[in-house]
Motif scaffolding. Sequence first.
Motif, PDB file in Angstrom:
ATOM      1  N   GLY A 140      44.332  45.770  23.795  1.00 60.40           N
ATOM      2  CA  GLY A 140      44.675  44.482  24.403  1.00 60.40           C
ATOM      3  C   GLY A 140      46.111  44.456  24.897  1.00 60.40           C
ATOM      4  O   GLY A 140      46.382  44.052  26.038  1.00 60.40           O
ATOM      5  N   LEU A 144      46.910  44.303  28.864  1.00 61.90           N
ATOM      6  CA  LEU A 144      47.567  43.085  29.363  1.00 61.90           C
ATOM      7  C   LEU A 144      48.923  43.421  29.989  1.00 61.90           C
ATOM      8  O   LEU A 144      49.257  42.945  31.079  1.00 61.90           O
ATOM      9  CB  LEU A 144      47.745  42.094  28.201  1.00 61.90           C
ATOM     10  CG  LEU A 144      48.301  40.725  28.579  1.00 61.90           C
ATOM     11  CD1 LEU A 144      47.338  39.981  29.499  1.00 61.90           C
ATOM     12  CD2 LEU A 144      48.573  39.877  27.333  1.00 61.90           C
ATOM     13  N   GLN A 148      49.371  42.677  33.940  1.00 64.42           N
ATOM     14  CA  GLN A 148      50.304  41.611  34.338  1.00 64.42           C
ATOM     15  C   GLN A 148      51.286  42.130  35.390  1.00 64.42           C
ATOM     16  O   GLN A 148      51.705  41.400  36.278  1.00 64.42           O
ATOM     17  CB  GLN A 148      51.065  41.088  33.123  1.00 64.42           C
ATOM     18  CG  GLN A 148      50.263  40.026  32.364  1.00 64.42           C
ATOM     19  CD  GLN A 148      50.961  39.559  31.096  1.00 64.42           C
ATOM     20  OE1 GLN A 148      51.825  40.237  30.564  1.00 64.42           O
ATOM     21  NE2 GLN A 148      50.577  38.389  30.613  1.00 64.42           N
ATOM     22  N   PHE A 170      39.422  46.625  27.215  1.00 62.98           N
ATOM     23  CA  PHE A 170      40.200  45.388  27.363  1.00 62.98           C
ATOM     24  C   PHE A 170      40.645  45.212  28.818  1.00 62.98           C
ATOM     25  O   PHE A 170      40.704  44.088  29.318  1.00 62.98           O
ATOM     26  CB  PHE A 170      41.411  45.375  26.414  1.00 62.98           C
ATOM     27  CG  PHE A 170      41.005  45.001  25.024  1.00 62.98           C
ATOM     28  CD1 PHE A 170      40.796  43.669  24.688  1.00 62.98           C
ATOM     29  CD2 PHE A 170      40.779  45.966  24.068  1.00 62.98           C
ATOM     30  CE1 PHE A 170      40.375  43.314  23.411  1.00 62.98           C
ATOM     31  CE2 PHE A 170      40.360  45.627  22.793  1.00 62.98           C
ATOM     32  CZ  PHE A 170      40.161  44.295  22.464  1.00 62.98           C
ATOM     33  N   ILE A 174      40.111  41.768  30.743  1.00 60.90           N
ATOM     34  CA  ILE A 174      41.310  41.006  31.160  1.00 60.90           C
ATOM     35  C   ILE A 174      41.353  40.896  32.683  1.00 60.90           C
ATOM     36  O   ILE A 174      41.638  39.825  33.232  1.00 60.90           O
ATOM     37  CB  ILE A 174      42.588  41.653  30.574  1.00 60.90           C
ATOM     38  CG1 ILE A 174      42.596  41.491  29.050  1.00 60.90           C
ATOM     39  CG2 ILE A 174      43.847  41.026  31.181  1.00 60.90           C
ATOM     40  CD1 ILE A 174      43.674  42.282  28.318  1.00 60.90           C
ATOM     41  N   SER A 177      39.032  38.273  33.687  1.00 58.93           N
ATOM     42  CA  SER A 177      39.549  36.926  33.384  1.00 58.93           C
ATOM     43  C   SER A 177      40.642  36.527  34.380  1.00 58.93           C
ATOM     44  O   SER A 177      40.939  35.349  34.541  1.00 58.93           O
ATOM     45  CB  SER A 177      40.076  36.848  31.945  1.00 58.93           C
ATOM     46  OG  SER A 177      41.348  37.453  31.868  1.00 58.93           O
ATOM     47  N   MET A 178      41.238  37.530  35.067  1.00 60.40           N
ATOM     48  CA  MET A 178      42.244  37.235  36.093  1.00 60.40           C
ATOM     49  C   MET A 178      41.583  37.001  37.456  1.00 60.40           C
ATOM     50  O   MET A 178      42.267  36.833  38.468  1.00 60.40           O
ATOM     51  CB  MET A 178      43.238  38.405  36.200  1.00 60.40           C
ATOM     52  CG  MET A 178      44.151  38.549  34.985  1.00 60.40           C
ATOM     53  SD  MET A 178      45.115  40.094  35.072  1.00 60.40           S
ATOM     54  CE  MET A 178      46.336  39.791  33.775  1.00 60.40           C
ATOM     55  N   GLU A 277      52.718  38.509  24.125  1.00 56.36           N
ATOM     56  CA  GLU A 277      51.508  39.134  24.681  1.00 56.36           C
ATOM     57  C   GLU A 277      50.370  39.098  23.656  1.00 56.36           C
ATOM     58  O   GLU A 277      49.217  38.846  24.009  1.00 56.36           O
ATOM     59  CB  GLU A 277      51.812  40.575  25.106  1.00 56.36           C
ATOM     60  CG  GLU A 277      52.748  40.636  26.310  1.00 56.36           C
ATOM     61  CD  GLU A 277      53.255  42.038  26.656  1.00 56.36           C
ATOM     62  OE1 GLU A 277      53.698  42.238  27.793  1.00 56.36           O
ATOM     63  OE2 GLU A 277      53.233  42.928  25.783  1.00 56.36           O
ATOM     64  N   LEU A 281      46.741  37.171  23.940  1.00 56.92           N
ATOM     65  CA  LEU A 281      45.429  37.779  23.654  1.00 56.92           C
ATOM     66  C   LEU A 281      44.638  36.925  22.676  1.00 56.92           C
ATOM     67  O   LEU A 281      43.442  36.697  22.836  1.00 56.92           O
ATOM     68  CB  LEU A 281      45.611  39.189  23.071  1.00 56.92           C
ATOM     69  CG  LEU A 281      46.120  40.252  24.047  1.00 56.92           C
ATOM     70  CD1 LEU A 281      46.558  41.501  23.297  1.00 56.92           C
ATOM     71  CD2 LEU A 281      45.038  40.618  25.065  1.00 56.92           C
ATOM     72  N   MET A 284      43.180  34.091  24.499  1.00 54.25           N
ATOM     73  CA  MET A 284      42.022  34.507  25.330  1.00 54.25           C
ATOM     74  C   MET A 284      40.800  34.728  24.450  1.00 54.25           C
ATOM     75  O   MET A 284      39.679  34.407  24.834  1.00 54.25           O
ATOM     76  CB  MET A 284      42.325  35.832  26.040  1.00 54.25           C
ATOM     77  CG  MET A 284      43.256  35.731  27.204  1.00 54.25           C
ATOM     78  SD  MET A 284      43.340  37.384  27.969  1.00 54.25           S
ATOM     79  CE  MET A 284      44.861  37.299  28.775  1.00 54.25           C
ATOM     80  N   LYS A 289      37.333  34.328  26.334  1.00 52.38           N
ATOM     81  CA  LYS A 289      37.472  35.115  27.567  1.00 52.38           C
ATOM     82  C   LYS A 289      37.355  36.619  27.309  1.00 52.38           C
ATOM     83  O   LYS A 289      36.922  37.357  28.181  1.00 52.38           O
ATOM     84  CB  LYS A 289      38.836  34.839  28.209  1.00 52.38           C
ATOM     85  CG  LYS A 289      38.933  33.458  28.824  1.00 52.38           C
ATOM     86  CD  LYS A 289      40.231  33.307  29.560  1.00 52.38           C
ATOM     87  CE  LYS A 289      40.316  31.933  30.175  1.00 52.38           C
ATOM     88  NZ  LYS A 289      41.699  31.519  30.393  1.00 52.38           N
ATOM     89  N   ILE A 290      37.801  37.055  26.148  1.00 54.98           N
ATOM     90  CA  ILE A 290      37.675  38.474  25.807  1.00 54.98           C
ATOM     91  C   ILE A 290      37.177  38.605  24.362  1.00 54.98           C
ATOM     92  O   ILE A 290      37.298  37.673  23.573  1.00 54.98           O
ATOM     93  CB  ILE A 290      39.008  39.253  25.987  1.00 54.98           C
ATOM     94  CG1 ILE A 290      40.116  38.695  25.089  1.00 54.98           C
ATOM     95  CG2 ILE A 290      39.465  39.253  27.420  1.00 54.98           C
ATOM     96  CD1 ILE A 290      41.386  39.529  25.084  1.00 54.98           C
TER      97      ILE A 290
END
Length: 326
Positions: A140, A144, A148, A170, A174, A177-178, A277, A281, A284, A289-290
């Motif tokens: 994660g 992330l 990012q 992950f 992620i 989810s973006m 961060e 997570l 989320m 979301k994850i």
Amino acid sequence: MKAVEYYKYGPPDVLQLNEVEKPTPKDNEILIKVHAAEATKSDCELRSFKFAVNWFWLPLRIALGLRKPKKHILGGYFAGEVESVGKKVSKFNKGDQVFGSAGLRMGAYGEYMALPGNYTIVAKPSNMTFEEAAAVPLGGLNALHFLQKANIQNGEKVLINGAGGSIGTFGVMIAKSMGAMVTAVDSTIKEEMLRRIGADHFFDYTKEDFTKSGQTYDVIFDMVAGSSYSKCVKTLSPKGRYLMANPRLVDMVRSIMSSTFTDKTAVFAFAGEKEEELLALKEMIEGGKIESIIDKIYPIEQAAEAHRRVETEQRLGPVVLSFKNI
Ligand SMILES: NC(=O)c1ccc[n+]([C@@H]2O[C@H](COP(=O)([O-])OP(=O)(O)OC[C@H]3O[C@@H](n4cnc5c(N)ncnc54)[C@H](OP(=O)(O)O)[C@@H]3O)[C@@H](O)[C@H]2O)c1
């Protein structure tokens, strides 16, 4: 307390379950009762001292022990319970359920671990077991951190190379989810799992080379050591971003040239593992979301077996060690 230790570099059998002294936390530390730890690819690399990329072999060997390992307990990522709190730590209370990173201190293959209170450790997601939570921080935090940097816009095409591993799974969730359209690259056995967690398209790397498909991507997130830098950069759309988790030294230099002289950006990084961060997570996860994709949970006494599993090409996502029956 019980801990899995290793006293020489080598195959999984160098791991042995021993009785060791329970650590005493200093004033700035907390004592954590570890419930579960991820058995990671990096743990296997440290155990065998065989790395996918070799440029840091010598400095790492000097740091970690030239002839034999200086630290005997592996494990960088964990979930557990705060057992006691040093006088100078105000962030935690006895009994807090937490997950996080032990950083280069490692030690999560031990029943108890003393870590500074300012490490990247936060409250465990309320909707996860300890085993599920232990599988989050490595993959994660890395996924992330890199994604990012790519500043992904809704509808952009993101390709994840090595999508079926700890970081890649992950990465897929992620990136979805973006708002990205995600293409996952890994072996056939991982396709069903990767589509289930959100991959829109899939390439089997044993049969097809995604750089020859004629498709281009806004972002390529690459976990694979030895990927062709030039082919990956050519597979980017204009203003595309190439994120390298496993770069060779030469590719790091080339990335500076690409980012300076072309409209494409190539990024290499080492995840900073920041508290914010890990909190992102957790949010989320609690927001649905994850999730954790766990291949298999092994009791701690089967750590060698768990390492063998991490080193096969069969596993679907992270492998976790559990202290449940200790
Ligand atoms: N930059 C950083 O800060 C950082 C941090 C942590 C880790 N890393 C490095 O990043 C790498 C990935 O970590 P991880 O924990 O996610 O590893 P992992 O769990 O082993 O995942 C790697 C995945 O890539 C797949 N793969 C292997 N060769 C491939 C190829 N040619 N094309 C596409 N997919 C391929 C593997 O499948 P198979 O099962 O078929 O082999 C596996 O599913 C490791 O080498 C690690 O050392 C970097």
